[in-house]
Write a protein that holds these residues in place. Sequence first.
Motif, PDB file in Angstrom:
ATOM      1  N   SER A  99       0.809  -1.219   0.000  1.00 38.30           N
ATOM      2  CA  SER A  99       0.000   0.000   0.000  1.00 38.30           C
ATOM      3  C   SER A  99       0.844   1.273   0.000  1.00 38.30           C
ATOM      4  O   SER A  99       0.649   2.169  -0.820  1.00 38.30           O
ATOM      5  CB  SER A  99      -0.939  -0.007   1.207  1.00 38.30           C
ATOM      6  N   LEU A 100       1.785   1.354   0.935  1.00 31.84           N
ATOM      7  CA  LEU A 100       2.647   2.531   0.968  1.00 31.84           C
ATOM      8  C   LEU A 100       3.469   2.640  -0.317  1.00 31.84           C
ATOM      9  O   LEU A 100       3.627   3.725  -0.880  1.00 31.84           O
ATOM     10  CB  LEU A 100       3.589   2.466   2.176  1.00 31.84           C
ATOM     11  N   GLY A 101       3.996   1.508  -0.767  1.00 26.73           N
ATOM     12  CA  GLY A 101       4.831   1.509  -1.965  1.00 26.73           C
ATOM     13  C   GLY A 101       4.076   1.998  -3.184  1.00 26.73           C
ATOM     14  O   GLY A 101       4.536   2.885  -3.914  1.00 26.73           O
ATOM     15  N   ILE A 102       2.887   1.417  -3.412  1.00 26.50           N
ATOM     16  CA  ILE A 102       2.096   1.814  -4.566  1.00 26.50           C
ATOM     17  C   ILE A 102       1.681   3.277  -4.450  1.00 26.50           C
ATOM     18  O   ILE A 102       1.781   4.053  -5.408  1.00 26.50           O
ATOM     19  CB  ILE A 102       0.854   0.911  -4.701  1.00 26.50           C
ATOM     20  N   GLY A 103       1.195   3.688  -3.273  1.00 29.57           N
ATOM     21  CA  GLY A 103       0.711   5.044  -3.110  1.00 29.57           C
ATOM     22  C   GLY A 103       1.770   6.087  -3.386  1.00 29.57           C
ATOM     23  O   GLY A 103       1.532   7.050  -4.129  1.00 29.57           O
ATOM     24  N   ILE A 104       2.965   5.899  -2.812  1.00 31.87           N
ATOM     25  CA  ILE A 104       4.026   6.894  -3.000  1.00 31.87           C
ATOM     26  C   ILE A 104       4.536   6.869  -4.434  1.00 31.87           C
ATOM     27  O   ILE A 104       4.709   7.919  -5.067  1.00 31.87           O
ATOM     28  CB  ILE A 104       5.177   6.647  -1.996  1.00 31.87           C
ATOM     29  N   ALA A 105       4.757   5.668  -4.976  1.00 29.72           N
ATOM     30  CA  ALA A 105       5.272   5.555  -6.340  1.00 29.72           C
ATOM     31  C   ALA A 105       4.294   6.138  -7.352  1.00 29.72           C
ATOM     32  O   ALA A 105       4.684   6.900  -8.249  1.00 29.72           O
ATOM     33  CB  ALA A 105       5.564   4.087  -6.671  1.00 29.72           C
ATOM     34  N   ILE A 106       3.003   5.800  -7.214  1.00 24.46           N
ATOM     35  CA  ILE A 106       2.007   6.316  -8.147  1.00 24.46           C
ATOM     36  C   ILE A 106       1.852   7.827  -7.990  1.00 24.46           C
ATOM     37  O   ILE A 106       1.681   8.558  -8.971  1.00 24.46           O
ATOM     38  CB  ILE A 106       0.650   5.619  -7.927  1.00 24.46           C
ATOM     39  N   GLY A 107       1.914   8.321  -6.742  1.00 23.61           N
ATOM     40  CA  GLY A 107       1.819   9.762  -6.527  1.00 23.61           C
ATOM     41  C   GLY A 107       2.920  10.521  -7.231  1.00 23.61           C
ATOM     42  O   GLY A 107       2.670  11.530  -7.912  1.00 23.61           O
ATOM     43  N   VAL A 108       4.155  10.043  -7.100  1.00 24.06           N
ATOM     44  CA  VAL A 108       5.283  10.714  -7.766  1.00 24.06           C
ATOM     45  C   VAL A 108       5.153  10.584  -9.285  1.00 24.06           C
ATOM     46  O   VAL A 108       5.376  11.549 -10.029  1.00 24.06           O
ATOM     47  CB  VAL A 108       6.621  10.105  -7.291  1.00 24.06           C
ATOM     48  N   THR A 109       4.751   9.388  -9.759  1.00 24.79           N
ATOM     49  CA  THR A 109       4.573   9.182 -11.198  1.00 24.79           C
ATOM     50  C   THR A 109       3.513  10.124 -11.755  1.00 24.79           C
ATOM     51  O   THR A 109       3.666  10.689 -12.842  1.00 24.79           O
ATOM     52  CB  THR A 109       4.159   7.723 -11.481  1.00 24.79           C
ATOM     53  N   LEU A 110       2.426  10.290 -11.006  1.00 24.85           N
ATOM     54  CA  LEU A 110       1.347  11.167 -11.451  1.00 24.85           C
ATOM     55  C   LEU A 110       1.853  12.599 -11.627  1.00 24.85           C
ATOM     56  O   LEU A 110       1.609  13.234 -12.654  1.00 24.85           O
ATOM     57  CB  LEU A 110       0.195  11.119 -10.443  1.00 24.85           C
ATOM     58  N   VAL A 111       2.564  13.107 -10.614  1.00 18.23           N
ATOM     59  CA  VAL A 111       3.037  14.493 -10.672  1.00 18.23           C
ATOM     60  C   VAL A 111       4.051  14.677 -11.794  1.00 18.23           C
ATOM     61  O   VAL A 111       3.929  15.589 -12.628  1.00 18.23           O
ATOM     62  CB  VAL A 111       3.659  14.905  -9.320  1.00 18.23           C
ATOM     63  N   VAL A 112       5.050  13.796 -11.851  1.00 19.69           N
ATOM     64  CA  VAL A 112       6.115  13.945 -12.856  1.00 19.69           C
ATOM     65  C   VAL A 112       5.563  13.747 -14.261  1.00 19.69           C
ATOM     66  O   VAL A 112       5.809  14.554 -15.168  1.00 19.69           O
ATOM     67  CB  VAL A 112       7.255  12.945 -12.567  1.00 19.69           C
ATOM     68  N   GLY A 113       4.798  12.670 -14.464  1.00 16.60           N
ATOM     69  CA  GLY A 113       4.286  12.370 -15.795  1.00 16.60           C
ATOM     70  C   GLY A 113       3.240  13.353 -16.276  1.00 16.60           C
ATOM     71  O   GLY A 113       3.061  13.538 -17.484  1.00 16.60           O
TER      72      GLY A 113
END
Length: 344
Positions: A99-113
């Motif tokens: 949960s933490l891994g997906i949430g943080i990774a997807i959050g950063v991917t969303l902002v950068v992408g």
Amino acid sequence: MSAIVSGIGWHLVGAASAASFYAPISKVRKWSWETTWAFAGLFSWILLPWIVTSFLIDDFRSFYSVVDSKAFWGMFLFGAMWGVGNINYGLTMRYLGMSLGIGIAIGVTLVVGTLMPPILRGEFGTMLATPSGQITLVGVLVALVGIAIVTYAGHQKEKRLGTQTQDFNLKKGLCLAVMCGIFSAGFAFGLEAGRPIKAASLALGIDPLYAMLPSYGIIMGGGALVNFAYCLIRLATKPELSIRADLSQPARGLAINALLAATGGIMWYLQFFFYAWGEASIPHELSFANWMLHMSGYVFCGGLVGLLLAEWKGVGSRPVMILCGGMLVIIAAANLVGMGMAAN
């Protein structure tokens, strides 16, 4: 407005496929993760992109010869960048939990992408100056809030079920999650670099819904190179791993494993197939919102799939209520993005 609604809908269909792809892969038995991942990737990164392209284009040589070499290598290298993100994704799960891994990774991917392509094109100032861009950017921020809420709910679930990773390491996990988020956004950059292929597809008379698909073989080829290399190196250098042992099962077991891995790979590809449909429905000047819709939809559908598969059974009502609240926030974010597009 109907095109915008259908665009958001297709992004959700793709996100649902992405959120579900690991279900068949998790059922594979007596294969190493490396063998399973490589076999699934054969379908998602190699076979399907080029099979679909073969239905759209008769003469590969003449079609791709008009594409500038800079665009070609941009797509391939950004695809390789995305491939590095895939590998970091797995390591993030190891040190932070799902949960933490997906949430943080997807959050950063969303902002950068989402934000980097318009920044690199010099269009970010224009976005800030227009009501449509402002509303859409608020939608991006709301999506991040929703992802954070869903992430917190997932973390609570893991704690109550006792599934917290044994290798939990916050510092290392956060570094890997940020790296994963940045590198995974390479796919969004690859799509941006692939604009010449989309233009060539449209000039050839290909339906706008499919115009982006001929770029996928090149982008995913870069990712495939990185992922296959990682898996093969692991299989060749780790004594506990052996592709020969993986493939020495009875024929029935091999067939079942191959079918499950292939199904997961096909579902993984379908997320980007429907991404292309969603992208074709969104106005070009607001194209930066496509990646946000895909990533936030990924988290939303992941939570929904978890509920449908009874993964939250026995955790109590509070984490489930937090999850549902986060999913509602993501829905609100998608609606804000839709409003921003409609105001354009």
